[in-house]
Design an enzyme around this catalytic site. Structure first.
Site, PDB file in Angstrom:
ATOM      1  N   GLN A 113       0.807  -1.220   0.000  1.00 58.39           N
ATOM      2  CA  GLN A 113       0.000   0.000   0.000  1.00 58.39           C
ATOM      3  C   GLN A 113       0.836   1.265   0.000  1.00 58.39           C
ATOM      4  OE1 GLN A 113      -1.645  -1.075   3.970  1.00 58.39           O
ATOM      5  NE2 GLN A 113      -1.272   1.069   4.529  1.00 58.39           N
ATOM      6  N   CYS A 158      -5.171   0.488   3.694  1.00 56.74           N
ATOM      7  CA  CYS A 158      -5.248  -0.935   4.042  1.00 56.74           C
ATOM      8  C   CYS A 158      -6.665  -1.471   3.870  1.00 56.74           C
ATOM      9  CB  CYS A 158      -4.766  -1.160   5.474  1.00 56.74           C
ATOM     10  SG  CYS A 158      -5.647  -0.198   6.731  1.00 56.74           S
ATOM     11  N   HIS A 165      -5.997  -1.193  11.741  1.00 56.91           N
ATOM     12  CA  HIS A 165      -5.394  -1.733  10.520  1.00 56.91           C
ATOM     13  C   HIS A 165      -6.277  -2.852   9.959  1.00 56.91           C
ATOM     14  CE1 HIS A 165      -2.395  -2.542   7.563  1.00 56.91           C
ATOM     15  NE2 HIS A 165      -2.017  -3.698   8.059  1.00 56.91           N
TER      16      HIS A 165
END
Length: 473
Positions: free
Chosen positions: A278, A284, A420
């Site tokens: 990324q 993400c 995340h």
């Protein structure tokens, strides 16, 4: 040559830099969040320090020990606005040489025992509720456990001048190796010195994680080792995931028809594309969702496609591109767009551009999306029958993870501070330790060829809280 000159220039300054390290971090920015959402705060924040002192005093009042104990280090801290301020603070606390009969209050004049076994260091989670306008504080929660559950104890010994010099040279060698391995260069000697101080602090954090890990993980130098915790979070993580008020409720997934096998790995069945990167973009969420849809499309068609994350970064109007996003929003955006193009047709750049989506190039579509059970056994069973699962977790332990099964203490890995998004591709055991196999989006030079392995079975780091999937009919 520029890198070598910078390293050479650091040699004379390194000892002073090491001593100044303890003062570093006072200007760290706060992570923005929605009203009422927890946000991380600097360990030098004056109001936080008052809350720490209060928790320290309450700890000692409740303790039946003969000696005063005080906080030696703040590991992490967050605050939340809830009819006042609620602090969640993880600290190391140790026994001092001051006896309660001799002093009335905790004081920095109370020195720790020089012998580590006499300090009896603990890691504690304190939750303090402060109502400033009433001048009232309450200790809501106190949870402590021995700092080092393993046999090897870290002994903190004051450095002599010779040892300081030796350790400084060792530090420089590690830093030079880091710069070479990850192709780092800095614009000035001042910047290089700053990064060296951060690198040294991060080595200490990795050592703490290593000493307290309850699994088989190895922590140490990674490509993120010259970033502060806040820089890492702002560049690579996703603060929107912890903002529960923004999340849309998905319909529940139908449960699996049978219990999960002892192990399963969709990589072995062709449903997982190669690890992607990324970059310095908090996207993400897009990688987690496209990875899930790649698996769903494979299950339905037998064809594995690498789908476009950049399409979501550019065209998803519900999320914030590199500023973060939510899988539930991404599914809706894909349905509204009509599907996803391939990575080849809509290539990833790692920054937001104008939307270049072309409906004629749609390679995969979805019909709806579902939310999975929060029971890990149910999640595992569903994964086996249906494909890789979009998930999210608290990434505190991931910045310095190198390999093995990660099992950080729960007080390091608050499940309500999810930041995340990842992809669950399988599960199993290593030497009797159960794990989730997690596809990450930080490139193949992270962890184990781009994968992170997390202990399975105790809802660790909130891995069970946001499991979802697209549906392809």
């Amino acid at each position: 040559m520029m890198e070598l000159k910078l390293i050479a220039g650091l040699v004379l300054a390194v000892v002073c830099a090491a001593r100044a390290l303890e003062e570093d971090g006072s200007d760290r920015p706060l992570v923005p969040g929605a009203p009422g959402a927890p946000v991380r705060i600097s360990e030098t924040d004056p109001e936080l320090l008052k809350a720490v002192r209060f928790a320290e005093e309450r700890y000692n009042v409740a303790s039946n020990g003969l000696h005063i104990r005080r906080v030696s280090r703040i590991i992490s801290a967050s605050k939340q606005l809830v009819k006042g301020i609620r602090y969640s603070i993880t600290v190391e606390i140790g026994r001092t040489q001051c006896k309660k009969t001799d002093v009335l209050h905790v004081s920095e004049d109370c020195e720790f025992f020089p012998e580590s076994h006499k300090q009896k260091t603990e890691v504690c989670l304190f939750e303090v509720w402060d109502i400033p306008w009433q001048n009232k504080s309450t200790l809501l929660k106190q949870k402590c456990q021995p700092a080092v559950p393993k046999e090897t104890k870290i002994v903190r010994v004051p450095l002599t001048r010779d040892k300081t010099t030796k350790e400084s040279l060792e530090l420089l060698t590690k830093f030079k190796d880091f710069m070479t391995t990850y192709n780092r260069s800095y614009i000035s000697q001042e910047e290089a010195q700053k990064r060296l101080r951060i690198f040294q602090q991060n080595l200490k954090t990795a050592e703490t994680l290593q000493s307290l890990d309850q699994g088989t993980a190895e922590y140490g130098v990674t490509k993120f080792s010259d970033l502060t915790e806040d820089e890492f979070r702002m560049m690579y993580l996703n603060p929107m995931l912890s903002q529960w008020s923004l999340q849309k409720k998905l319909k529940p997934a139908a449960p699996a028809s049978k219990a999960a096998a002892e192990s399963w790995d969709w990589r072995e069945h062709g449903a997982v594309s190669p690890v992607k990167n990324q970059g310095m973009c908090g996207s993400c969420w897009a990688f987690s969702v496209t990875g899930n849809i790649e698996g769903q499309w494979f299950k339905k068609t037998g064809q594995l496609l690498s789908l476009s994350e950049q399409e979501l970064v550019d065209c998803d109007k519900l999320d914030q591109a590199c500023g973060g996003g939510l899988p539930s929003n991404a599914y809706e955006a894909i349905e509204n767009l009509g599907g996803l193009e391939t990575e080849t047709d809509y290539t990833y750049t790692g920054h937001k551009q104008s939307c270049g989506f072309t409906s004629g190039k749609v390679a995969a579509y979805i019909n709806s999306s579902v939310e999975l059970s929060k029971d890990e056994n149910d999640i595992a069973a569903w994964l086996v029958e249906n494909g890789p699962v979009s998930a999210a977790l608290n990434a505190f332990a991931m910045q310095f993870y190198r390999k093995g099964v990660s099992h950080p203490l729960k007080i390091f890995c608050n499940p309500w501070m999810i930041d995340h998004a990842v992809l669950l591709v399988g599960f199993g055991e290593r030497n009797g330790i159960p794990f989730w196999a997690i596809k990450n989006s930080w490139g193949e030079d992270y962890g184990e060829q781009g994968y992170y392995y997390l202990y399975k079975g105790s809802r660790l780091c909130g891995i069970n809280k946001m499991c979802s999937s697209a549906v392809v009919n």
